[in-house]
Design a protein around this motif. Structure first.
Motif, PDB file in Angstrom:
ATOM      1  N   TYR A  45      50.473 -70.970  -7.843  1.00  0.00           N
ATOM      2  CA  TYR A  45      50.777 -71.477  -9.108  1.00  0.00           C
ATOM      3  C   TYR A  45      52.570 -71.375  -8.903  1.00  0.00           C
ATOM      4  CZ  TYR A  45      46.327 -70.561 -11.359  1.00  0.00           C
ATOM      5  OH  TYR A  45      45.144 -70.694 -11.778  1.00  0.00           O
ATOM      6  N   VAL A  46      52.738 -70.740  -8.068  1.00  0.00           N
ATOM      7  CA  VAL A  46      54.470 -70.522  -8.163  1.00  0.00           C
ATOM      8  C   VAL A  46      55.110 -71.643  -7.405  1.00  0.00           C
ATOM      9  CG1 VAL A  46      54.203 -67.899  -7.963  1.00  0.00           C
ATOM     10  CG2 VAL A  46      54.356 -68.948  -5.906  1.00  0.00           C
ATOM     11  N   GLU A  47      56.370 -71.568  -7.489  1.00  0.00           N
ATOM     12  CA  GLU A  47      57.124 -72.730  -7.019  1.00  0.00           C
ATOM     13  C   GLU A  47      57.572 -72.740  -5.583  1.00  0.00           C
ATOM     14  OE1 GLU A  47      60.532 -73.620  -9.716  1.00  0.00           O
ATOM     15  OE2 GLU A  47      59.397 -73.289 -11.259  1.00  0.00           O
ATOM     16  N   GLY A  48      57.280 -71.461  -5.023  1.00  0.00           N
ATOM     17  CA  GLY A  48      57.691 -71.261  -3.677  1.00  0.00           C
ATOM     18  C   GLY A  48      57.479 -69.847  -3.313  1.00  0.00           C
ATOM     19  N   GLU A  49      57.374 -69.670  -1.960  1.00  0.00           N
ATOM     20  CA  GLU A  49      57.162 -68.180  -1.484  1.00  0.00           C
ATOM     21  C   GLU A  49      58.253 -67.409  -1.814  1.00  0.00           C
ATOM     22  OE1 GLU A  49      54.248 -67.147  -0.113  1.00  0.00           O
ATOM     23  OE2 GLU A  49      53.682 -68.888  -0.486  1.00  0.00           O
ATOM     24  N   LYS A  50      59.345 -67.854  -2.170  1.00  0.00           N
ATOM     25  CA  LYS A  50      60.508 -66.788  -2.356  1.00  0.00           C
ATOM     26  C   LYS A  50      60.381 -66.412  -4.140  1.00  0.00           C
ATOM     27  CE  LYS A  50      63.394 -70.513  -4.271  1.00  0.00           C
ATOM     28  NZ  LYS A  50      64.886 -71.260  -3.906  1.00  0.00           N
ATOM     29  N   HIS A  51      59.422 -66.734  -4.713  1.00  0.00           N
ATOM     30  CA  HIS A  51      59.315 -66.502  -6.049  1.00  0.00           C
ATOM     31  C   HIS A  51      58.011 -65.501  -6.097  1.00  0.00           C
ATOM     32  CE1 HIS A  51      62.690 -68.828  -7.085  1.00  0.00           C
ATOM     33  NE2 HIS A  51      61.821 -70.001  -7.116  1.00  0.00           N
ATOM     34  N   LYS A  52      57.396 -65.284  -5.146  1.00  0.00           N
ATOM     35  CA  LYS A  52      56.062 -64.780  -5.294  1.00  0.00           C
ATOM     36  C   LYS A  52      56.122 -62.990  -5.718  1.00  0.00           C
ATOM     37  CE  LYS A  52      55.807 -63.003  -0.595  1.00  0.00           C
ATOM     38  NZ  LYS A  52      55.240 -63.104   0.885  1.00  0.00           N
ATOM     39  N   GLU A  53      57.479 -62.519  -5.798  1.00  0.00           N
ATOM     40  CA  GLU A  53      57.536 -61.301  -6.201  1.00  0.00           C
ATOM     41  C   GLU A  53      57.324 -61.064  -7.696  1.00  0.00           C
ATOM     42  OE1 GLU A  53      61.647 -62.879  -5.941  1.00  0.00           O
ATOM     43  OE2 GLU A  53      59.708 -62.918  -4.557  1.00  0.00           O
ATOM     44  N   HIS A  54      57.503 -62.293  -8.456  1.00  0.00           N
ATOM     45  CA  HIS A  54      57.458 -62.264 -10.041  1.00  0.00           C
ATOM     46  C   HIS A  54      56.045 -62.313 -10.323  1.00  0.00           C
ATOM     47  CE1 HIS A  54      61.995 -63.322 -10.422  1.00  0.00           C
ATOM     48  NE2 HIS A  54      61.760 -64.164  -9.460  1.00  0.00           N
TER      49      HIS A  54
ATOM     50  N   LEU B 216      54.813 -72.216 -16.219  1.00  0.00           N
ATOM     51  CA  LEU B 216      54.202 -72.981 -17.085  1.00  0.00           C
ATOM     52  C   LEU B 216      53.266 -73.636 -16.336  1.00  0.00           C
ATOM     53  CD1 LEU B 216      54.438 -74.576 -19.611  1.00  0.00           C
ATOM     54  CD2 LEU B 216      56.059 -76.228 -18.587  1.00  0.00           C
ATOM     55  N   LEU B 217      52.052 -73.186 -16.726  1.00  0.00           N
ATOM     56  CA  LEU B 217      50.926 -73.898 -15.656  1.00  0.00           C
ATOM     57  C   LEU B 217      50.545 -75.323 -16.112  1.00  0.00           C
ATOM     58  CD1 LEU B 217      48.794 -73.410 -13.578  1.00  0.00           C
ATOM     59  CD2 LEU B 217      47.419 -72.378 -15.115  1.00  0.00           C
TER      60      LEU B 217
END
Length: 592
Positions: free
Chosen positions: A295-304, A341-342
């Motif tokens: 669902y995330v915008e990129g791998e850099k955001h996966k911690e969220h 926002l899915l």
């Protein structure tokens, strides 16, 4: 007309035109008009910001804080818990919900009253397997009717009361609006419950459940193809087997912010691509899990989104919400709040933009995905209304009793004129904060700042309209054109004009414009100005004809599945009831 009169009228005409156009938010229009009015000399610079300290502005802000306090304390939930029963017949359910909505709106902000009752009504509709479009509009209109009953029920009443104080030295009291407002509310609610709901469009009546109205299977969402996903190298059409099993439709594919032609059936999937899909939350979740998507915008955001306790929340965006006019990407929703926002549902419309870059409109239904414990706070931060998921706060009867006692004490002190209304309401707000009913972090969030800016900006322009003589000139023209008519008929004409204005622009702005006109017309006719002020108060709040006439009307548009042209079906008869009941009552209680 003098140059000063021309300038004031031109500025005001520009405000009305821009508010009717609706391209820019009303507070921006009003504040911009104030600056222009000062720049051209229509408003003295030393008076430019008097509106921000005006009693009407202060009272509106305090009422909004009190509304939050009553909601936080669970007062409304306790009321609905004992009176709402999904097993009742449709007419009885509408009658009870409308009565509760009108009653709450008499003592709290009508947007807040609808906000706490709408989820209850949606749940009742789902349990009864009926279309929420049958009940949401009656509920919304009832909350508008209830605002007519007391001074604090709606901002136009507060504005009218303060205009009276400027003219006579004495404002309208807390319950001076009650005889007229209560009569209109009783007749209006009775009409809504017994016959009005039958005027809803046939298409709304034919839908059986809430799911079919703003349908969970109508969400448009986007999922990302991460590095190493098994579907990399496959064509989109090769996903048909998974699509058929999960019930999700693949609508297209984005690559490097560019949409591939058509539905990209022949496109070869690459890492970093975004699939645009349509489906319910559960179906989308299953589809995403089976294909190893994200669902995330990129791998850099996966911690969220590390939490194992992830979930969905459905919300509707009212006019004035923080997210309206902006996109999830522009607000950095994921990086700031850890929520995605899915999906977005907009009355079945499909989008050519990616969901996260879609500018949200009032009435849109949003599907938020993230840590369960954060979702309610994020919804509050966005300024949106939860549609499902139960109560955001537990009901504490002791706190509810304390909040009710504080509020009633303020009303009694103000009604007995032991304290001025702003001081009494301010004391109630202090009590709410001191007792923890309204936490400090929510104090300023409780206030609808766009309305405050609108009111504070227009009050100096309205004063300039009067001091320049432009109001007197307009009043004279109305009297001249109405030659031969009695004062009662001229009052009816003024009410009709005010209703027309309130159907296309904010009712607060309508009251600011129409109130000085009412005073001047009454003066020229040598009749009681109170009757004309009451006429404006009633007409300014009769905002039933369009979804843009009032925030409540916008708020129900998406969940109810309404179209722009649906509102007049129930709204026009209600407008006629307001005039038919309101005018005789005004003449009886406030004789000319």
């Amino acid at each position: 007309m003098t140059t000063e009169q021309w300038l004031v009228v031109a500025v005001l005409a520009g405000v009305v035109a821009l508010l009717m156009w609706g391209r820019w938010r009303y507070d921006v229009v009003a504040f911009g008009a104030l600056i222009v009015a000062v720049a051209v000399g229509a408003v003295p610079s030393e008076r430019a910001f008097d509106g921000f300290g005006h009693p009407a502005t202060i009272i509106v802000a305090l009422v909004l804080v009190i509304s939050r306090g009553l909601t936080n304390a669970g007062v409304v939930q306790l009321i609905t818990r004992y009176v709402i029963d999904a097993g009742r017949g449709l007419s009885a359910h509408i009658g009870i919900m409308a009565s509760v909505g009108a009653g709450l709106s008499a003592v709290m902000n009508n947007v807040a009253a609808l906000a706490v009752l709408m989820p209850v009504d949606l749940q009742a509709s789902e349990q009864a397997k009926r279309a929420p479009g049958l009940t949401l509009m009656p509920l919304s209109f009832a909350t508008l009717l209830g605002g007519l009953v007391t001074l604090i029920g709606t901002p136009p009443n507060i504005i009218i009361a303060n205009f009276r104080q400027e003219v006579t030295g004495e404002p309208f009291g807390m319950f001076d609006f009650t005889p007229v407002g209560l009569a209109i509310s009783l007749v209006g609610v009775a009409f809504i419950a017994l016959a009005g709901w039958r005027l809803m469009p046939e298409g709304r009546q034919g839908r059986e459940t809430r799911k079919e109205t703003f349908a969970l299977d109508d969400y448009i969402a986007e999922v990302r193809v991460p590095d190493g996903a098994e579907i990399i190298g496959k064509r989109v059409r090769e996903l048909d087997e998974v699509v058929e099993k999960t019930g999700v439709a693949v609508l297209g594919l984005f690559r490097d912010k560019r949409r591939m032609p058509g539905m990209a059936r022949r496109a070869v999937i690459s890492a970093g691509d975004t699939l645009v899909v349509e489906g319910g939350p559960g179906d989308i979740d299953t589809f995403t899990a089976q294909l190893g998507l994200s669902y995330v915008e990129g791998e850099k955001h996966k911690e969220h989104l590390k939490s194992n306790d992830l979930g969905f929340i459905e919300v509707v965006a009212p006019e004035g919400a923080r997210i309206v006019g902006r996109s999830a990407s522009g607000m950095r929703l994921l990086t700031r709040q850890g929520v995605v926002l899915l999906g977005v549902s907009r009355q079945g419309r499909r989008f050519v933009k990616q969901v996260r870059r879609l500018d949200i409109q009032p009435g849109d239904i949003l599907l938020l995905y993230g840590p369960v414990e954060r979702l309610p706070a994020v919804a509050e931060w966005l300024g949106v209304l939860r549609l499902a998921g139960g109560e955001a706060r537990p009901v504490r009867p002791q706190q509810a009793r304390l909040a009710t006692s504080i509020f009633l004490a303020a009303i009694v002190l103000a009604s007995l004129e032991l304290l001025p209304l702003p001081i009494a309401l301010g004391g109630a707000c202090v009590g709410f904060v001191a007792s923890g009913i309204v936490p400090l972090r929510e104090l300023y969030e409780s206030i609808e700042w766009p309305v405050i800016v609108l009111l504070a900006s227009l009050l100096p322009i309205g004063a300039a309209l009067e001091s320049s003589g432009a109001t007197a000139l307009l009043a004279e023209q109305i009297v001249v054109m109405s030659v031969g008519l009695s004062a009662a008929w001229i009052l009816l004409v003024l009410m009709v004009v005010t209703i027309m204005l309130s159907s296309v622009m904010n009712n607060t702005a309508t009251a600011v414009i129409a109130a000085p006109l009412a005073i001047d017309i009454a003066g020229r006719l040598n009749v009681n100005a109170d009757a004309f002020l009451m006429g404006v108060a009633v007409a300014a709040s009769a905002s039933f004809l369009t979804p843009i006439a009032h925030k409540n009307n916008t708020l129900i548009m998406g969940p109810g599945g309404y179209r722009f042209g649906d509102y007049w079906r129930l709204g026009l008869p209600l407008e006629l009831i307001v005039l038919a009941v309101g005018l005789p009552m005004i003449l009886m209680v406030w004789p000319l």
